[in-house]
Each structure stands twice: as C-alpha cells, then as structure tokens.
Scaffold this motif. Structure first.
Motif, PDB file in Angstrom:
ATOM      1  N   TYR A  71      79.293  27.686  -3.338  1.00 57.85           N
ATOM      2  CA  TYR A  71      80.354  27.908  -2.355  1.00 57.85           C
ATOM      3  C   TYR A  71      79.910  29.083  -1.484  1.00 57.85           C
ATOM      4  CZ  TYR A  71      85.365  27.952  -1.051  1.00 57.85           C
ATOM      5  OH  TYR A  71      86.571  27.874  -0.396  1.00 57.85           O
ATOM      6  N   LEU A  72      79.725  28.810  -0.192  1.00 60.59           N
ATOM      7  CA  LEU A  72      79.096  29.788   0.703  1.00 60.59           C
ATOM      8  C   LEU A  72      80.041  30.199   1.824  1.00 60.59           C
ATOM      9  CD1 LEU A  72      76.356  31.116   1.871  1.00 60.59           C
ATOM     10  CD2 LEU A  72      76.151  28.995   3.157  1.00 60.59           C
ATOM     11  N   GLY A  73      79.954  31.479   2.204  1.00 64.01           N
ATOM     12  CA  GLY A  73      80.750  31.959   3.341  1.00 64.01           C
ATOM     13  C   GLY A  73      79.999  31.765   4.646  1.00 64.01           C
ATOM     14  N   ALA A  74      79.199  32.753   5.028  1.00 60.50           N
ATOM     15  CA  ALA A  74      78.461  32.659   6.298  1.00 60.50           C
ATOM     16  C   ALA A  74      77.209  33.519   6.224  1.00 60.50           C
ATOM     17  CB  ALA A  74      79.352  33.126   7.445  1.00 60.50           C
ATOM     18  N   VAL A  75      76.253  33.188   7.078  1.00 57.02           N
ATOM     19  CA  VAL A  75      75.049  34.032   7.166  1.00 57.02           C
ATOM     20  C   VAL A  75      74.754  34.373   8.624  1.00 57.02           C
ATOM     21  CG1 VAL A  75      73.791  33.498   5.044  1.00 57.02           C
ATOM     22  CG2 VAL A  75      73.606  31.944   6.990  1.00 57.02           C
ATOM     23  N   GLY A  76      74.250  35.582   8.817  1.00 56.61           N
ATOM     24  CA  GLY A  76      73.867  36.024  10.155  1.00 56.61           C
ATOM     25  C   GLY A  76      74.261  37.469  10.374  1.00 56.61           C
ATOM     26  N   LEU A  89      67.994  31.769   3.576  1.00 58.04           N
ATOM     27  CA  LEU A  89      69.078  31.506   2.622  1.00 58.04           C
ATOM     28  C   LEU A  89      69.627  30.089   2.735  1.00 58.04           C
ATOM     29  CD1 LEU A  89      71.725  34.075   1.525  1.00 58.04           C
ATOM     30  CD2 LEU A  89      72.404  31.735   1.875  1.00 58.04           C
ATOM     31  N   LEU A  90      70.226  29.788   3.874  1.00 60.61           N
ATOM     32  CA  LEU A  90      70.955  28.519   3.994  1.00 60.61           C
ATOM     33  C   LEU A  90      70.034  27.292   3.915  1.00 60.61           C
ATOM     34  CD1 LEU A  90      73.725  27.263   4.560  1.00 60.61           C
ATOM     35  CD2 LEU A  90      73.357  27.675   6.971  1.00 60.61           C
ATOM     36  N   LEU A  91      68.988  27.296   4.719  1.00 57.00           N
ATOM     37  CA  LEU A  91      68.153  26.092   4.812  1.00 57.00           C
ATOM     38  C   LEU A  91      67.354  25.809   3.539  1.00 57.00           C
ATOM     39  CD1 LEU A  91      67.031  26.220   8.574  1.00 57.00           C
ATOM     40  CD2 LEU A  91      69.104  25.295   7.540  1.00 57.00           C
ATOM     41  N   ILE A  93      68.299  26.334   0.567  1.00 58.51           N
ATOM     42  CA  ILE A  93      69.241  25.763  -0.421  1.00 58.51           C
ATOM     43  C   ILE A  93      69.470  24.280  -0.106  1.00 58.51           C
ATOM     44  CG2 ILE A  93      71.612  25.836  -1.322  1.00 58.51           C
ATOM     45  CD1 ILE A  93      71.617  28.867  -0.786  1.00 58.51           C
ATOM     46  N   ARG A  94      69.707  23.984   1.181  1.00 56.83           N
ATOM     47  CA  ARG A  94      69.937  22.572   1.554  1.00 56.83           C
ATOM     48  C   ARG A  94      68.735  21.712   1.171  1.00 56.83           C
ATOM     49  NH1 ARG A  94      72.262  23.520   7.685  1.00 56.83           N
ATOM     50  NH2 ARG A  94      74.350  24.202   7.097  1.00 56.83           N
ATOM     51  N   ARG A  95      67.533  22.252   1.408  1.00 55.93           N
ATOM     52  CA  ARG A  95      66.330  21.432   1.152  1.00 55.93           C
ATOM     53  C   ARG A  95      66.034  21.291  -0.325  1.00 55.93           C
ATOM     54  NH1 ARG A  95      64.061  23.293   6.334  1.00 55.93           N
ATOM     55  NH2 ARG A  95      63.491  25.268   5.417  1.00 55.93           N
ATOM     56  N   ILE A 129      78.530  12.829  10.102  1.00 54.62           N
ATOM     57  CA  ILE A 129      77.584  12.863   8.987  1.00 54.62           C
ATOM     58  C   ILE A 129      76.247  13.309   9.582  1.00 54.62           C
ATOM     59  CG2 ILE A 129      76.453  11.540   7.154  1.00 54.62           C
ATOM     60  CD1 ILE A 129      79.551  11.782   6.859  1.00 54.62           C
ATOM     61  N   ARG A 130      75.921  14.521   9.274  1.00 54.27           N
ATOM     62  CA  ARG A 130      74.709  15.131   9.846  1.00 54.27           C
ATOM     63  C   ARG A 130      73.563  15.028   8.843  1.00 54.27           C
ATOM     64  NH1 ARG A 130      74.414  21.730  10.461  1.00 54.27           N
ATOM     65  NH2 ARG A 130      72.196  21.844  10.959  1.00 54.27           N
ATOM     66  N   GLU A 131      72.414  14.517   9.297  1.00 52.02           N
ATOM     67  CA  GLU A 131      71.233  14.534   8.418  1.00 52.02           C
ATOM     68  C   GLU A 131      70.891  16.002   8.180  1.00 52.02           C
ATOM     69  OE1 GLU A 131      67.970  14.442   6.286  1.00 52.02           O
ATOM     70  OE2 GLU A 131      67.856  15.379   8.254  1.00 52.02           O
ATOM     71  N   GLU A 136      64.921  17.786  13.176  1.00 54.03           N
ATOM     72  CA  GLU A 136      64.466  18.941  13.960  1.00 54.03           C
ATOM     73  C   GLU A 136      64.449  20.216  13.122  1.00 54.03           C
ATOM     74  OE1 GLU A 136      67.220  17.195  14.349  1.00 54.03           O
ATOM     75  OE2 GLU A 136      67.358  16.298  16.338  1.00 54.03           O
ATOM     76  N   TYR A 137      65.119  20.196  11.951  1.00 48.39           N
ATOM     77  CA  TYR A 137      65.168  21.376  11.081  1.00 48.39           C
ATOM     78  C   TYR A 137      64.058  21.368  10.030  1.00 48.39           C
ATOM     79  CZ  TYR A 137      69.786  23.237  12.478  1.00 48.39           C
ATOM     80  OH  TYR A 137      70.846  23.800  13.149  1.00 48.39           O
ATOM     81  N   ALA A 138      63.204  20.331  10.043  1.00 47.77           N
ATOM     82  CA  ALA A 138      62.113  20.311   9.059  1.00 47.77           C
ATOM     83  C   ALA A 138      61.266  21.569   9.272  1.00 47.77           C
ATOM     84  CB  ALA A 138      61.263  19.065   9.256  1.00 47.77           C
ATOM     85  N   VAL A 280      82.027  25.628   8.705  1.00 49.56           N
ATOM     86  CA  VAL A 280      80.986  25.380   9.715  1.00 49.56           C
ATOM     87  C   VAL A 280      80.652  26.676  10.473  1.00 49.56           C
ATOM     88  CG1 VAL A 280      80.498  24.145  11.879  1.00 49.56           C
ATOM     89  CG2 VAL A 280      81.587  22.937   9.972  1.00 49.56           C
ATOM     90  N   HIS A 281      81.633  27.556  10.618  1.00 49.46           N
ATOM     91  CA  HIS A 281      81.398  28.755  11.440  1.00 49.46           C
ATOM     92  C   HIS A 281      80.380  29.704  10.810  1.00 49.46           C
ATOM     93  CE1 HIS A 281      83.660  31.423   8.754  1.00 49.46           C
ATOM     94  NE2 HIS A 281      84.663  30.558   8.746  1.00 49.46           N
ATOM     95  N   GLY A 282      79.861  30.565  11.651  1.00 52.39           N
ATOM     96  CA  GLY A 282      78.916  31.574  11.181  1.00 52.39           C
ATOM     97  C   GLY A 282      79.609  32.881  10.834  1.00 52.39           C
ATOM     98  N   SER A 283      78.848  33.980  10.895  1.00 48.22           N
ATOM     99  CA  SER A 283      79.355  35.264  10.405  1.00 48.22           C
ATOM    100  C   SER A 283      80.215  35.998  11.434  1.00 48.22           C
ATOM    101  CB  SER A 283      78.176  36.146   9.991  1.00 48.22           C
ATOM    102  OG  SER A 283      77.296  36.310  11.094  1.00 48.22           O
TER     103      SER A 283
HETATM  104  N1  GGG Z   1      78.834  28.894   7.187  1.00 48.39           N
HETATM  105  C1  GGG Z   1      77.470  29.096   7.105  1.00 48.39           C
HETATM  106  C2  GGG Z   1      76.897  29.656   8.372  1.00 48.39           C
HETATM  107  O1  GGG Z   1      76.807  30.845   8.527  1.00 48.39           O
HETATM  108  N2  GGG Z   1      76.568  28.786   9.311  1.00 48.39           N
HETATM  109  C3  GGG Z   1      76.110  29.195  10.583  1.00 48.39           C
HETATM  110  C4  GGG Z   1      74.870  28.512  11.059  1.00 48.39           C
HETATM  111  O2  GGG Z   1      74.277  28.975  12.014  1.00 48.39           O
HETATM  112  N3  GGG Z   1      74.481  27.420  10.447  1.00 48.39           N
HETATM  113  C5  GGG Z   1      73.339  26.708  10.860  1.00 48.39           C
HETATM  114  C6  GGG Z   1      73.434  25.272  10.556  1.00 48.39           C
HETATM  115  O3  GGG Z   1      74.388  24.802   9.926  1.00 48.39           O
HETATM  116  O4  GGG Z   1      72.540  24.566  10.980  1.00 48.39           O
END
Ligand code: GGG
Length: 354
Positions: A71-76, A89-91, A93-95, A129-131, A136-138, A280-283
């Motif tokens: 469960y994640l808040g935001a990064v940036g 951090l974020l990417l 984890i997704r990969r 539904i986002r890949e 482009e994020y590879a 979806v929002h950032g920091s």
């Molecule tokens: N809530 C996580 C966060 O900070 N998202 C902002 C962001 O820039 N995400 C990039 C993305 O989802 O591609």
C-alpha cells in the motif's frame, strides 16, 4: 478471522498525510468484518534517499515479496530528479512483482462539480487498464557522450506479444465483469509508432476475436484525449500502453473532479506476487504539510485492495461512505471546492462508515 500482512510505504509529500487517513479507515472496517491487518511501515522514499543515497534498501524487493499486498502513498521530491525517485522505488516494484495491469477507474460521482458542462453524475464511468511493466516505461536504453554537445539518449519502447495480449485480455474480462457498455477501446499511436504498437494492435485483434460479445474500438491517443473531454460517456474499458495510460488517467481524474479522487491498483492478476495499491496522484510538494490534501483517492485505493483480496463487503462499505461524504458536500477538501482539512475528510469518512 482473515489476516493480511500489508507493506505500507507512505513515501513522500502528501503521500504521508493521505496514508494516515486511509489507514484510519482500513482499521475501522477491520473490526466489523473480522479482518486483522498486519501493517508494516517502511520509511522508504526521498528522506531515505537523502540519508542513504537510494530510495529503498538493496534488499527491499525481497522484503516486500513476503507481504500479501503493498500500500503506497506517493513518491517525488523537488530536490531529487523525478526519474531517480520513480526508477528508485515505484517502477522496480511494478516490474519485479509483474504487476502488469494498472487498473484506474474514473467515475463522475453525485455532488462533484466537474469541469465538463452538461455532464451529470454517473455520465462518466470508465476504467483505464494501463499496461504496467513494459511499453514506453521499459527500462531499456542508454546514454552516449553524456555531458558533451553530442549527447544522445536512447529510450526504447518494448511491446511484446505476450505482454500486450495478457493486459488486453484483462481489459476484455473487465468489460464482461463490469457488464456496463461491454466495450473495450484500445489506444495507441500505431500510425507513427509502426513497430511495437503494431504488435499491440495485432494482439488487440487476436484477443477481440475471443470476445464476440464485447464491442471494440481502436483510437489514436490524440483522438482518445480529445474524446475523453468531448464525449467521455462513450468509454467503458480503455486499454492503453504504459505512457498513454498514465496520461489518459490524469485526464480521467480531472474530468471526474480531481486527481485527489483517483485510485489505482498495480495488479498481478495471477496473484503470484503482492499487488500494490496507490492513489494516482503524486507527492504534490506545493501543498504538502498544509493539511489540505485530499485523502479520498488513497482511501478508495484501500477499498480496491480490499476488493482484490476478496473482502468485498468491507470494500463496498468504504466506497459507500466515501460516496456519502462527497454527495453531502459538507466536509470536502479544497480541490473539491470545500475548506476541510485532510484529517477532517478522513474523519467524515469514518463517521459515514456508521
Ligand atoms: N501515487 C504514487 C505516485 O507518486 N505517483 C506519481 C507518478 O508520477 N507516478 C508515475 C506513474 O504512475 O507512471
């Protein structure tokens, strides 16, 4: 009693404060639905970076692998380049956890005064539904002659048949499960991107053949952006590449009221690994620390997590409470036209839980 081990990463900026409210709400529904949360907080993010030189420790992904969900808040952070915070951090984890679906619903709720005239409550009710692991994020590319006048940056978009088919299949399943317009719109720019996005288009055609009961549509991303504003009521399930899905979901959030209302789930549909739920929002460094951020996207990301783990009643209870708070309109944050603080909005959801 069901017990869930959840890794909590509040991250940066308003991520810290919105997560405070959503944890309050998740704890409140736990008793009622016989849920035991084992929330383990990790102080990873930009402050961690300032201290250690990286956003999370080298063994972070192994640590997270032991959890049911993340469960994640935001990064940036304004003092760190965004590509470092995201790729630190974020990417990963997704990969690593093959969260190849990023599910992002946008609904125009009663009580929301959206920017589009003539759109009434529920007129907009779509899910993107986002890949989420390639496109482009590879993480493929590199620099040559960095720092010199001849500097080159190569960024490769990776579109695999396997990666495209699986996320498109998920989109068609969603169209059936939602049972609304029973329509899937595929978004690319394959007139210009004539290799990778052709792999995507072909995958879309192949998968569509297996779902004759679902209407299909293919749009170029520029037309899709236009139609999100011009006639968003036409959309049901939208499936898009990683970058296009990200851009479309900002539009989807704004036409339904605010970024502060948009939840998301980074999902491994096969459930081999933890999935990750985040607003979806950032920091939002411009408003951090002022206590005015909107916690509703974080809260409804929590209800997406509950739904994903099968706690449907608890998820419904939270969604109904959020809807009540919005519809009543007495305790809204500034981005929704109110004057309430982050914690007042969280408390309003708590009391709407009953
Ligand atoms: N809530 C996580 C966060 O900070 N998202 C902002 C962001 O820039 N995400 C990039 C993305 O989802 O591609």
């Amino acid at each position: 009693m069901a017990k869930y081990k959840i890794a909590v990463i509040r991250g940066d900026g308003i991520g810290i404060e919105v997560m405070e409210e959503s944890l309050k709400v998740l704890n409140a529904v736990a008793d009622r639905y016989d849920i035991t949360w084992d929330f383990v907080e990790f102080p990873w993010g930009s402050d961690y970076y300032f201290e250690h030189g990286h956003m999370m420790p080298p063994d972070a992904l192994d640590i997270l692998a032991e959890f049911n969900q993340i469960y994640l808040g935001a990064v940036g952070h304004p003092d760190i380049q965004d590509h470092l915070t995201l790729n630190g951090l974020l990417l990963p984890i997704r990969r690593r956890f093959d969260q190849y679906v990023c599910e992002r619903p946008n609904t125009l709720f009663p009580g929301i005064n959206g920017p589009l005239k003539d759109k009434e409550a529920w007129d907009i009710d779509l899910v993107v539904i986002r890949e989420n692991t390639e496109g482009e994020y590879a993480n493929v590319g590199g620099f040559q002659y960095q720092g010199f006048p001849e500097e080159i940056g190569v960024q490769v978009g990776v579109f695999t048949r396997h990666g495209s088919e699986r996320v498109i299949t998920y989109a068609f399943e969603q169209a059936r499960a939602r049972n609304k317009k029973r329509k899937v719109t595929s978004v690319t720019k394959s007139n210009a991107q004539g290799y990778g996005m052709i792999v995507w288009d072909n995958a879309f055609e192949r998968v569509a053949e297996k779902y004759p009961d679902i209407e299909t549509e293919s749009l170029l991303v520029d037309a899709a952006c236009m139609d999100f504003v011009r006639k968003p009521e036409d959309f049901d399930v939208v499936v898009a590449s990683n970058l296009f899905g990200d851009i479309l979901t900002d539009i989807g959030a704004i036409i339904t009221g605010s970024m502060g209302l948009a939840p998301s789930g980074n999902i491994d549909p096969q459930r081999r690994f933890p999935s990750m739920f985040e607003p979806v929002h950032g920091s939002a460094p411009d408003i951090m620390g002022q206590g005015i951020s909107n916690p509703l996207a974080a809260i409804t990301s929590g209800s997406m997590m509950l739904r994903f783990i099968g706690e449907t009643e608890a998820a419904d209870t939270i969604d109904t409470a959020v809807l009540q708070v919005i519809e009543k309109g007495e305790t809204l944050p500034p981005d929704l036209g109110g004057q309430s603080t982050t914690s007042q909005v969280g408390d309003a959801v708590l009391s709407a839980l009953g």
